[in-house]
Design an enzyme around this catalytic site. Structure first.
Site, mmCIF file in Angstrom:
data_model
loop_
_atom_site.group_PDB
_atom_site.id
_atom_site.type_symbol
_atom_site.label_atom_id
_atom_site.label_comp_id
_atom_site.label_asym_id
_atom_site.label_seq_id
_atom_site.Cartn_x
_atom_site.Cartn_y
_atom_site.Cartn_z
ATOM 1 N N LEU A 49 0.814 -1.211 0.000
ATOM 2 C CA LEU A 49 0.000 0.000 0.000
ATOM 3 C C LEU A 49 0.849 1.263 0.000
ATOM 4 O O LEU A 49 0.583 2.211 -0.752
ATOM 5 C CB LEU A 49 -0.932 -0.014 1.209
ATOM 6 C CG LEU A 49 -1.834 1.200 1.412
ATOM 7 C CD1 LEU A 49 -2.789 1.369 0.240
ATOM 8 C CD2 LEU A 49 -2.612 1.068 2.726
ATOM 9 N N ARG B 10 2.816 6.431 -3.336
ATOM 10 C CA ARG B 10 3.488 7.461 -2.538
ATOM 11 C C ARG B 10 2.718 8.769 -2.435
ATOM 12 O O ARG B 10 2.943 9.545 -1.509
ATOM 13 C CB ARG B 10 4.903 7.702 -3.101
ATOM 14 C CG ARG B 10 5.812 6.490 -2.947
ATOM 15 C CD ARG B 10 7.232 6.792 -3.380
ATOM 16 N NE ARG B 10 7.341 7.013 -4.806
ATOM 17 C CZ ARG B 10 7.464 6.042 -5.709
ATOM 18 N NH1 ARG B 10 7.465 4.777 -5.322
ATOM 19 N NH2 ARG B 10 7.586 6.308 -6.984
ATOM 20 N N SER C 69 1.520 1.344 15.312
ATOM 21 C CA SER C 69 2.926 1.078 15.598
ATOM 22 C C SER C 69 3.108 -0.250 16.328
ATOM 23 O O SER C 69 2.404 -0.539 17.300
ATOM 24 C CB SER C 69 3.505 2.208 16.456
ATOM 25 O OG SER C 69 4.802 1.881 16.908
ATOM 26 N N ARG D 164 -4.856 -1.979 -8.413
ATOM 27 C CA ARG D 164 -5.141 -2.939 -7.343
ATOM 28 C C ARG D 164 -6.489 -3.644 -7.464
ATOM 29 O O ARG D 164 -6.729 -4.619 -6.739
ATOM 30 C CB ARG D 164 -5.054 -2.224 -5.991
ATOM 31 C CG ARG D 164 -3.686 -1.592 -5.717
ATOM 32 C CD ARG D 164 -2.548 -2.588 -5.761
ATOM 33 N NE ARG D 164 -1.264 -1.969 -5.435
ATOM 34 C CZ ARG D 164 -0.127 -2.630 -5.268
ATOM 35 N NH1 ARG D 164 -0.105 -3.944 -5.406
ATOM 36 N NH2 ARG D 164 0.993 -1.984 -4.968
#
Length: 248
Positions: free
Chosen positions: A87, A91, A99, A186
């Site tokens: 994914l 950019r 996290s 995609r």
């Protein structure tokens, strides 16, 4: 540590997306000022269908940059780290991902590939390995904490054993033009199954919110009317391009 399914929520999009795109397009072709037009658009003085028809007409000419003024923000969970690695290669977008330093992975959830889920032997081996990884993570975390590394300091090193299957959550924002490119790549049958499933869910929500832009969005073949992938890779949904004429 159960397996988890993908979930996509549309958190927000640019307010008045249809009118904003219309105003941006009109500014390109009109001597007046879009700022003066805006209140009329918001008040409904210009019919929404008229706006949509104008946008469709200009888009067909190949002029697409004004749709970049509208963006969509999604919250996604139940996806693997393997997916998010793909994914973030898109950019021109913004990402905020859960996290593995600050979130304890002792009881991490994971993504179970359908091909493995359907095969009893493969599923048993996969699930056994996930249990082994969880045990190793907890052991390492405990050892590191006993050695004085607490909280995120222990997590950041113990996470090195976590697999690509580990479930992740992410918030992402893309503008309309980037989304169209994302869907072309995609939603194609050649895309990896997991990110294709997520892209299909995102596209469904975009179509509901802004059909004039996303009504015909999808894999490249949807826009082109032929498959550009070649005989080796085509899924057969559309005819192949004629190499001599550049057309199907």
């Amino acid at each position: 540590m159960p397996s988890k399914e993908c979930r996509v929520e549309l958190l927000a999009h640019t307010p008045e997306p249809l009118s904003l795109i219309y105003a941006a397009f009109r500014q390109c072709y009109h001597a007046g000022f879009a700022g003066d037009m805006w209140q009329r658009l918001v008040a409904g003085d210009i019919e929404r269908q008229k706006q949509a028809d104008f946008i469709s007409q200009v888009l067909e000419s190949g002029h697409a940059s004004p749709i970049e003024h509208v963006s969509f923000t999604f919250a996604v969970e139940g996806v693997s780290r393997a997916l998010t690695h793909q994914l973030v290669r898109h950019r021109l977008a913004s990402y905020s991902q859960q996290s593995q330093r600050y979130v304890d992975g002792s009881n991490f959830e994971y993504i179970l590939p359908p091909a493995i889920a359907r095969n009893q032997a493969a599923r048993a081996r996969f699930e056994a390995f996930m249990a082994e990884v969880g045990s190793a993570y907890r052991d390492l975390k405990q050892i590191l904490e006993q050695d004085g590394r607490k909280g995120a300091k222990a997590n950041e090193d113990a996470r090195f054993v976590l697999p690509q299957a580990a479930e992740s959550k992410i918030v992402l924002t893309m503008n309309c033009r980037v989304l169209l490119h994302f869907f072309e790549e995609r939603c194609c049958s050649r895309a990896q199954w997991e990110i294709r499933h997520m892209a299909d869910m995102m596209l469904e929500r975009c179509r509901g919110a802004l059909p004039v832009i996303f009504r015909h969005a999808g894999a490249k073949c949807v826009r082109l009317g032929y498959c550009p992938e070649g005989e080796r890779f085509t899924c057969g949904r559309y005819p192949l391009r004629d190499a001599g004429r550049g057309q199907p």
